[in-house]
Design an enzyme around this catalytic site. Structure first.
Site, short mmCIF file in Angstrom:
data_model
loop_
_atom_site.label_atom_id
_atom_site.label_comp_id
_atom_site.label_asym_id
_atom_site.label_seq_id
_atom_site.Cartn_x
_atom_site.Cartn_y
_atom_site.Cartn_z
N ALA A 288 0.93 -1.35 0.05
CA ALA A 288 0.01 0.15 -0.01
C ALA A 288 0.89 1.22 0.00
CB ALA A 288 -0.88 0.13 1.44
N LEU A 289 1.92 1.21 -0.99
CA LEU A 289 2.80 2.43 -1.06
C LEU A 289 2.23 3.81 -1.24
CD1 LEU A 289 5.60 0.29 -3.00
CD2 LEU A 289 5.29 0.25 -0.43
N HIS B 2 6.76 6.00 1.53
CA HIS B 2 7.55 4.56 1.18
C HIS B 2 8.49 4.99 0.13
CE1 HIS B 2 3.89 2.63 2.81
NE2 HIS B 2 4.96 1.85 3.71
N GLU C 103 10.91 7.13 10.15
CA GLU C 103 10.71 7.55 11.51
C GLU C 103 9.42 7.75 12.12
OE1 GLU C 103 13.32 11.14 11.82
OE2 GLU C 103 15.36 9.68 11.84
#
Length: 283
Positions: A31-32, A36, A147
């Protein structure tokens, strides 16, 4: 881009790539989104070849969580990775990752305690186990993680050090800053679950965090700043706040104030979707 789904294919593909340079791995559950793809672009800057894994890991989902609903869109994801020049896509099925009789689990204490570790029992065991397997399967020179999942990043770094998965004194686990939408909300695959109304209200999360951080920097005690943050989220339409805490950025130990290395961690639920975020408190 070469796409492989079995371990023998992966080993052969990795061996071929390694003949012409280093490999950076970007582990994902698919599910980029732009977050990503930012990882992929950063990986291309530090290695000769980029490998991406897409695997929705059942071991990091707890009972009642969204394993079945988690978006799976391999064809669309593959097209995005081709456009980014990715060399290798590792897309195993559950049976390839956890064959019949699989019985090994990795648990990382300390940094996994509290926050999502408390709210999602067993979650970080599942993360550590699958990432260790990915490192052993792909044998990358480095790996990149976002992060936004700061506690996850701390768990992976601890595991890699403890199990000698990376060379000593080499920063092979790269954290990449959070990618945010224009209104400040951290990008996440789960944002797709939000209705139009809830998506608009969700922007209150990063803004409430910024307000709390500013108050703490200006000398307000952390407890009252965090209480105000929770009130702001409830007023914006969030159903609940799982946690809003100051933690040491490295050890993830709970703090009562800014120790010079503090981060603010928040998890809150809106419209049935659990959103997480974190920001540095110290300037």
């Amino acid at each position: 881009m070469q796409t492989v789904t079995t371990l023998p294919e992966l080993r052969q593909a990795v061996d071929e790539l390694r003949k012409s340079g280093s490999i950076a791995l970007v582990p994902t559950m698919g599910a980029l989104h732009e977050g990503h793809l930012t990882l992929v672009r950063e990986a291309a800057k530090v290695a000769d070849h980029v490998a991406v894994s897409i695997f929705v890991n059942p071991r990091q989902f707890g009972e009642g969580e969204d394993l079945d609903a988690y978006p799976r869109q391999l064809a669309q994801d593959s097209a995005k990775l081709v456009a980014e020049g990715v060399a290798l896509l590792w897309a195993p099925g559950v049976e390839a990752m956890y064959p019949q009789g699989y019985a090994t689990n990795i648990s990382v204490s300390g940094v996994s305690a509290g926050l999502c570790g408390a709210d999602r029992p067993g979650h970080f065991d599942g993360v550590a186990t699958v990432v260790c397997k990915l490192f052993n399967q792909v044998r990358p020179d480095m790996a990149l993680f976002g992060e936004k999942d700061w506690q996850q990043l701390a768990v992976i770094r601890r595991m890699a050090r403890d199990l000698d998965l990376t060379q000593p004194h080499v920063d092979a686990i790269h954290g990449v800053p959070i990618v945010r939408d224009p209104d400040g909300l951290a990008m996440s695959s789960r944002n797709a679950y939000l209705s139009t109304e809830d998506r608009a209200a969700a922007a209150a999360l990063p803004h409430a965090m910024d307000t709390a951080i500013a108050a703490i920097r200006n000398g307000q005690d952390a407890a009252s700043a965090l209480a105000a943050l929770k009130d702001a989220l409830h007023e914006a339409g969030f159903a609940s706040v799982d946690y809003a805490e100051l933690r040491d950025a490295d050890s993830i130990a709970l703090l009562e104030g800014d120790n010079g290395n503090a981060r603010l961690f928040v998890a809150a639920r809106i419209g049935g979707t659990r959103l997480i975020d974190n920001k540095a408190v110290s300037t």
